[in-house]
Design an enzyme around this catalytic site. Structure first.
Site, PDB file in Angstrom:
ATOM      1  N   THR A 131       0.837  -1.211   0.000  1.00 58.63           N
ATOM      2  CA  THR A 131       0.000   0.000   0.000  1.00 58.63           C
ATOM      3  C   THR A 131       0.869   1.257   0.000  1.00 58.63           C
ATOM      4  O   THR A 131       0.344   2.364  -0.113  1.00 58.63           O
ATOM      5  CB  THR A 131      -0.969   0.039   1.212  1.00 58.63           C
TER       6      THR A 131
ATOM      7  N   ASP B 143       9.636  -7.171   2.505  1.00 57.93           N
ATOM      8  CA  ASP B 143       8.419  -7.432   3.269  1.00 57.93           C
ATOM      9  C   ASP B 143       8.828  -7.711   4.713  1.00 57.93           C
ATOM     10  O   ASP B 143       9.532  -8.682   4.990  1.00 57.93           O
ATOM     11  CB  ASP B 143       7.711  -8.642   2.660  1.00 57.93           C
ATOM     12  N   VAL B 144       8.390  -6.877   5.615  1.00 62.38           N
ATOM     13  CA  VAL B 144       8.811  -6.984   7.016  1.00 62.38           C
ATOM     14  C   VAL B 144       8.222  -8.234   7.703  1.00 62.38           C
ATOM     15  O   VAL B 144       8.661  -8.605   8.790  1.00 62.38           O
ATOM     16  CB  VAL B 144       8.473  -5.658   7.759  1.00 62.38           C
TER      17      VAL B 144
ATOM     18  N   SER C  32       1.923  -1.273   7.619  1.00 57.52           N
ATOM     19  CA  SER C  32       0.594  -1.907   7.720  1.00 57.52           C
ATOM     20  C   SER C  32      -0.376  -1.199   6.777  1.00 57.52           C
ATOM     21  O   SER C  32      -0.318   0.023   6.648  1.00 57.52           O
ATOM     22  CB  SER C  32       0.017  -1.801   9.136  1.00 57.52           C
TER      23      SER C  32
ATOM     24  N   LYS D 245      -0.746 -10.407   9.257  1.00 57.38           N
ATOM     25  CA  LYS D 245       0.663 -10.842   9.271  1.00 57.38           C
ATOM     26  C   LYS D 245       1.613  -9.692   9.595  1.00 57.38           C
ATOM     27  O   LYS D 245       2.561  -9.867  10.361  1.00 57.38           O
ATOM     28  CB  LYS D 245       1.038 -11.465   7.916  1.00 57.38           C
TER      29      LYS D 245
ATOM     30  N   ALA E 248       3.684   1.613  15.797  1.00 56.71           N
ATOM     31  CA  ALA E 248       2.456   2.351  15.491  1.00 56.71           C
ATOM     32  C   ALA E 248       1.246   1.503  15.841  1.00 56.71           C
ATOM     33  O   ALA E 248       0.939   0.526  15.167  1.00 56.71           O
ATOM     34  CB  ALA E 248       2.426   2.721  14.016  1.00 56.71           C
TER      35      ALA E 248
ATOM     36  N   TYR F   8      -7.505  -5.830  11.582  1.00 55.21           N
ATOM     37  CA  TYR F   8      -6.615  -4.697  11.886  1.00 55.21           C
ATOM     38  C   TYR F   8      -6.551  -4.470  13.397  1.00 55.21           C
ATOM     39  O   TYR F   8      -5.476  -4.383  13.983  1.00 55.21           O
ATOM     40  CB  TYR F   8      -7.150  -3.450  11.190  1.00 55.21           C
TER      41      TYR F   8
ATOM     42  N   LYS G 113      -3.233  -5.027  15.769  1.00 50.94           N
ATOM     43  CA  LYS G 113      -2.615  -3.928  16.505  1.00 50.94           C
ATOM     44  C   LYS G 113      -2.643  -4.179  18.014  1.00 50.94           C
ATOM     45  O   LYS G 113      -1.746  -3.740  18.735  1.00 50.94           O
ATOM     46  CB  LYS G 113      -3.306  -2.610  16.154  1.00 50.94           C
TER      47      LYS G 113
ATOM     48  N   TYR H 136       8.383  -7.822  24.789  1.00 45.46           N
ATOM     49  CA  TYR H 136       9.807  -7.597  24.482  1.00 45.46           C
ATOM     50  C   TYR H 136      10.425  -6.617  25.476  1.00 45.46           C
ATOM     51  O   TYR H 136      11.595  -6.741  25.834  1.00 45.46           O
ATOM     52  CB  TYR H 136      10.001  -7.101  23.034  1.00 45.46           C
TER      53      TYR H 136
END
Ligand code: UDP
Length: 315
Positions: free
Chosen positions: A36, A57-58, A76, A92, A115, A146, A150, A160
């Site tokens: 996007t 692609d992360v 995203s 993903k 984000a 979504y 998130k 983490y």
């Protein structure tokens, strides 16, 4: 000067972040798979010696050589229309992509700002939304891909931090607009402005009595930079509390673009939040008095100008 990686760096907000960091003299590595995002958003940045673009692609392993001081994880899809079309990619990137970004932060001993979104509050039962509200999300509805991605991003980020001591920051971004939004991303700002400029009816969903609060991208970016270097882990809401109904917003856009467009009422999408307004008390206090500075009229005028140029290029 810092070496900063921006995931989703060719997207709307990501490209503004890359530009701001470069102007401050930092080195920027922009990672984007252009799903996007758009190369046009960063084409003006290739002149900076300190700018690198990696088309990656992360959600796959991200390899970056050398040290990193900071990571901004902004990859995203962010428009409801996009995440309805790309539900699995949306899940993903919020989950696997976030895991990779956090793993990279840990390996490089870099701080990371992720984000998140006002969507973690779902269709909120508390108004305006404060950071201590846990939200009202339908996990199996169309927006769940979504919202839950998130929410997972926030949980993974805190894990983490707690487990590995990574310096994490979480921002919850409310509706933001400005130049470099995609013309056809389906969100209300590009839809209404392009419709108004073409003299087509503005597609107001439902009765248009649902509310949103719109923040200009420069104000958001200023808040993001302050949060990155602050001591607060977040989550911190960043947005503009100037709330209005979608019908009022449509009328404002018709007025500012000097359009003769009318209103065309369309069915309200499933699970569309009825109200949304950020409580920014926390942001003001932890981000050194940050608050939005750009008025809706100012911000919309520059956004309308941007879309005018885009439409002229595609005509
Ligand atoms: N909306 C609308 N017409 C459009 C696009 C969106 O009335 O052409 C409404 C949508 O139903 C929602 C609000 O505008 O209530 C904001 O939608 P957007 O897609 O920008 O993002 P959201 O805030 O819902 O995540």
């Amino acid at each position: 000067m810092a070496r900063i990686l921006v995931t989703g760096g060719a997207g709307f907000i990501g490209s503004h972040l890359c530009e701001r960091f470069l102007k401050e003299g930092h080195e920027v590595i922009c990672v984007d798979n252009l799903l996007t995002g758009d190369r046009d958003n960063i084409s003006h940045l290739f002149g900076y010696r300190n700018f690198t673009f990696l088309e990656q692609d992360v959600t796959h392993y991200v390899y970056v050589s050398g040290d990193l001081d900071a990571i901004m994880h902004f990859a995203s899809p962010a428009s409801p229309v996009d995440y309805l079309e790309l539900p699995i990619q949306t899940l993903k990137v919020g989950s696997l992509g976030t895991h990779n970004a956090l793993g990279l932060a840990k390996a490089k001993n870099a701080r990371i700002l992720v984000a998140s979104t006002s969507e973690v509050y779902g269709d909120p039962l508390i108004h305006p939304q404060t950071e201590d509200y846990w939200g009202n999300v339908n996990p199996i509805g169309p927006r769940g891909v979504y919202d839950e991605a998130k929410r997972f991003l926030e949980a993974m980020t805190m894990a983490y931090h707690r487990t590995h001591g990574v310096q994490t920051r979480i921002v919850r971004i409310f509706n933001t607009y400005g130049p470099r939004m995609r013309m056809r991303d389906g969100r209300v700002v590009p839809n209404f402005i392009c419709q108004a400029l073409k003299g087509e009816p503005l597609t107001v969903y439902g009765e248009g009595d649902q509310t949103r609060s719109f923040c200009y991208v420069d104000d958001l970016v200023e808040g993001l930079i302050r949060l990155l270097w602050s001591d607060d882990l977040g989550p911190v809401n960043i947005g503009n509390p100037n709330e209005m109904t979608i019908l009022q917003f449509a009328e404002k856009i018709i007025e500012l673009s000097e359009s003769t467009s009318t209103i065309d009422y369309r069915p309200l999408p499933e699970d569309d939040p009825k109200v949304r307004q950020p409580d920014i008390t926390k942001a003001k206090s932890v981000l050194g008095g940050w608050e939005p500075k750009v008025s809706l009229d100012q911000g919309l005028r520059s956004t309308i100008e941007y879309f005018k140029q885009r439409l002229a290029m595609t005509a």
